[in-house]
Scaffold this motif. Sequence first.
Motif, short mmCIF file in Angstrom:
data_model
loop_
_atom_site.label_atom_id
_atom_site.label_comp_id
_atom_site.label_asym_id
_atom_site.label_seq_id
_atom_site.Cartn_x
_atom_site.Cartn_y
_atom_site.Cartn_z
N GLU A 1 0.83 -1.21 0.00
CA GLU A 1 0.00 0.00 0.00
C GLU A 1 0.86 1.26 0.00
O GLU A 1 0.60 2.22 -0.72
N LYS A 2 1.93 1.20 0.81
CA LYS A 2 2.83 2.36 0.92
C LYS A 2 3.48 2.69 -0.44
O LYS A 2 3.44 3.84 -0.90
N SER B 1 2.54 1.68 -3.37
CA SER B 1 1.50 2.00 -4.34
C SER B 1 1.13 3.47 -4.23
O SER B 1 0.99 4.17 -5.25
N LYS B 2 0.99 3.95 -2.99
CA LYS B 2 0.64 5.36 -2.77
C LYS B 2 1.75 6.27 -3.29
O LYS B 2 1.49 7.36 -3.78
N GLU B 3 2.98 5.80 -3.17
CA GLU B 3 4.11 6.59 -3.67
C GLU B 3 4.16 6.59 -5.19
O GLU B 3 4.90 7.35 -5.79
N GLY B 4 3.40 5.71 -5.79
CA GLY B 4 3.35 5.66 -7.26
C GLY B 4 4.36 4.73 -7.89
O GLY B 4 4.57 4.75 -9.10
N ASP C 1 3.05 2.64 -10.65
CA ASP C 1 2.33 3.38 -11.69
C ASP C 1 2.77 2.91 -13.09
O ASP C 1 3.97 2.84 -13.38
#
Lengths: 435, 80
Positions: A130-131, A133-136, A139
């Motif tokens: 999750e961490k 992923s949030k940072e991209g 992407d």
Amino acid sequence: MFVFWYNEYGDVMDISKYLTVGALTRYLKMKFDSDTHLRKVYLKGEISNFKAHSTGHFYFSIKDETSKINAIMFASNARKLPFMPKDGMKILVVGRVSVYEATGNYQIYVEDMIEDGVGNLYVAFEQLKEKLSKEGLFDPKFKKPIPKYPERIGIITAPTGAAIRDILSTIKRRYPICETILFPSLVQGDLAKDDLVKKIEMAQNYDLDVLIVGRGGGSLEDMWPFNEECVARAIFASNVPVISAVGHEVDYTISDFVSDLRAPTPTGAAEMAVPNVTDLQEQLLQYQARMKEAMHKIVNYQKIYFESLKTSYVLKNPNAIYEPKKQQLDLTYEKLRTIILNNLEHSKNNFLILKQSSILKNPTRLYEPAIQNLKHVIEKLEMLNPLSVLGRGYTITYQDDHLVKNIEDVKVGNQLQVRMENGIITTNVLDKKGL
Amino acid sequence: MKKENMKFEDKIKLLEKTINELESGEVDLEESIKKYTEAMKLVQACDKQLKEIEEQVSKIVLEDGTEQDFSIEREDNSLD
């Protein structure tokens, strides 16, 4: 013959008291199923006799030092497992306990399963996922394309074992012109993550077209280095496109999410990394065919175009080029001729008109009045002519061409000329007398 | 860049470009003959490259950064 059954007391047995196996089993099953404690059982133990059936169901036993229970996990639940169970694996399961009538065995119907002792790892996995992923980091915009025809491939995995063998043999079979460079790394254990990071960084200096990072199958703990944050960040930072190949199809690691391409297995990674020589040869043949076809079309088109030129009306009938001009010339000539003839005719007519005019027929009319006028003038002049009076007897006297008007002008003895109408008399002055 | 020194990928890319041009029909006859000849040479070069493959020796980079030839021992099968 009729047979009687006796009991030990000599009584005839009452057959109706006897249960069928099915009835007993159904009774036991009902007992199991009505027990709320058995509807949701949390059980821990070790897997043995594991079998993944082709239908997708898992059949196995869960045992500990003292006991054993049969277990079944239906495909609908088995599909969701992020790992492949295997014998000896310590697990925690949740399920209901019931009786399978056909065998009369009680068993646990497993709904979910995790590896024992890795519960914390799952939490860590989800949190890191999750961490990042949030940072991209996952992407798609950061995903580098994998080159189609790599010339040099780096491989980061253990130097022994199935993974490296599968990768190398697959590359050699499909695309042997490709160079392969192995960066041997620990792929499990506490030291593996740092080794992986070091090798990923090292590989950046080898002018690689693609980098395969992975290992063969194993337990979640075995594969844990590929879930480490530092490994994920090293993969993300790689300038070389990374294909991850960790474990089996069902195994997902953080490395898979962060890499540019995830392969289901090490063999799969090699297949994704290189084209197949035979496919390429086929492709070259297709290129050749397409080129010939295209060239054929171009030449054909030019031929048709040339033919159409060759058979064009103008080339076939060259007089068509000047015929209209000729026609125009004829027309102009005709027009000119008409104009000239018309002019000529007109002039001729004018001439005829002139020729027939009264003046030309009777030209004296032009000068008759002038003649009359002249006669008149002459008559008038005649009348004024001093000589004309001579006819009436007058004379004119000259002395040496001078008109003599006065007697004073002459002396006696002078010779004079006397002009008469019809001649001149020379005379001498004999006397003079004034009047 | 000389065609012989081009990467395989670049050769394939050039081939695809040339073929698309030829197929577009927008190239005049002389130019297309030139392009066709060049493309044919490229195809042959690629084909030759694929047929005369010299199997590359795998290398291994050791901890100290030195490179060595590397091959998988058949016996490794027994390790599984």
